[in-house]
Design a protein around this motif. Sequence first.
Motif, PDB file in Angstrom:
ATOM      1  N   TRP A 158      -2.036  -2.754  -3.820  1.00  0.00           N
ATOM      2  CA  TRP A 158      -1.702  -3.757  -4.835  1.00  0.00           C
ATOM      3  C   TRP A 158      -1.671  -5.121  -4.161  1.00  0.00           C
TER       4      TRP A 158
ATOM      5  N   VAL B 135      -1.924   8.234  -1.179  1.00  0.00           N
ATOM      6  CA  VAL B 135      -2.020   9.166  -2.298  1.00  0.00           C
ATOM      7  C   VAL B 135      -1.828  10.573  -1.732  1.00  0.00           C
TER       8      VAL B 135
ATOM      9  N   LEU C  26      -3.513   3.537  -2.268  1.00  0.00           N
ATOM     10  CA  LEU C  26      -3.528   2.569  -3.353  1.00  0.00           C
ATOM     11  C   LEU C  26      -3.046   1.237  -2.810  1.00  0.00           C
TER      12      LEU C  26
ATOM     13  N   ALA D  70      -4.504  -2.086  -9.342  1.00  0.00           N
ATOM     14  CA  ALA D  70      -4.520  -1.592  -7.973  1.00  0.00           C
ATOM     15  C   ALA D  70      -5.922  -1.156  -7.581  1.00  0.00           C
TER      16      ALA D  70
ATOM     17  N   SER E  10     -10.898   1.273  -9.033  1.00  0.00           N
ATOM     18  CA  SER E  10      -9.822   0.405  -9.510  1.00  0.00           C
ATOM     19  C   SER E  10      -9.055   1.087 -10.634  1.00  0.00           C
TER      20      SER E  10
ATOM     21  N   GLY F 171      -1.769   6.620  -9.477  1.00  0.00           N
ATOM     22  CA  GLY F 171      -1.730   5.198  -9.797  1.00  0.00           C
ATOM     23  C   GLY F 171      -0.597   4.844 -10.738  1.00  0.00           C
TER      24      GLY F 171
ATOM     25  N   LEU G 148      -8.134   1.559  -5.418  1.00  0.00           N
ATOM     26  CA  LEU G 148      -8.180   2.862  -4.758  1.00  0.00           C
ATOM     27  C   LEU G 148      -9.085   2.712  -3.547  1.00  0.00           C
TER      28      LEU G 148
ATOM     29  N   GLU H 145       0.832  -1.203   0.000  1.00  0.00           N
ATOM     30  CA  GLU H 145       0.000   0.000   0.000  1.00  0.00           C
ATOM     31  C   GLU H 145       0.864   1.249   0.000  1.00  0.00           C
TER      32      GLU H 145
END
Length: 276
Positions: free
Chosen positions: A230, A167, A228, A244, A257, A187, A246, A164
């Motif tokens: 993953w 943002v 974000l 990923a 996404s 992203g 959101l 993670e």
Amino acid sequence: MAASVIERFREPVVDESDPFHVDHPLDHVPGMLLFSGVLDLAVRADSARSRGRRAGRVAAGLDFTRFCELDRGTTLACRPIPGRNRAWTVAARQGGREVCAGSIAFTDDAPCVEPAGVAAPPGRARPPAAIPPSRHASADLVHRHRQENILVGEPVRRGRGAVEAAVLRPPGRDRDAWTPVEIVEAGRQFATLLEHSEHGRPLDARLLWVSLRMDVPFRLDGSVPLLLRWPVARVPGPRSRCAAVLADASTGAGLGSLAYEAYAVDQERYERTRSS
């Protein structure tokens, strides 16, 4: 309203002094600038078609097929997709050849949804997330030069479950809302960071962005802390792909996404690609 009335065309001006889109000297028009341009065109056309109804979400699928050159004129186009929808085909062309093409669609509502494939187990809510550190990620890892243009924080691994990153908001931007352009650029930086930190790409590798798939809120309250996520799942194949989630960093709720595909090339192959 007739389709001929709401078709839109525009020739963008590439301001090479723009501190956000042109973070460092480039030999082509950046993909983020093309995305921002076709999105803005679709937003304006959709506002006319929907009689000013505000969009709640935006979904897009774009492919970047050729380099967009700085020394050639570029035309952006937006046409409605037939039917009872708020969907548009968009394209960027140079000399009659497409350099970027795809679709953008808007919906009226903006529910908080968990993207497919990452939902919490039935009967259990996803636990609140621990907000990742807000320290900027390394500029080298996200391919940015100016620190104010780094939109993701240092990555944090959550056990074996996910990586993670927070943002971050660039200085001077509207603090009342997160925009799709900010979210997509964050992203893209997250995907770039993962190529180096998780997949071992050398720092001098060039990532040629070839596709974007997204479904995010169109205008999200700026007070919502975002991250974000993953899920540590690499898709095999010649392309690098990052999908990923959101999420709301305070609750863990999925908001949207983002998926990116790119080719990683060394300098020699990059130069061959540029000359082809």
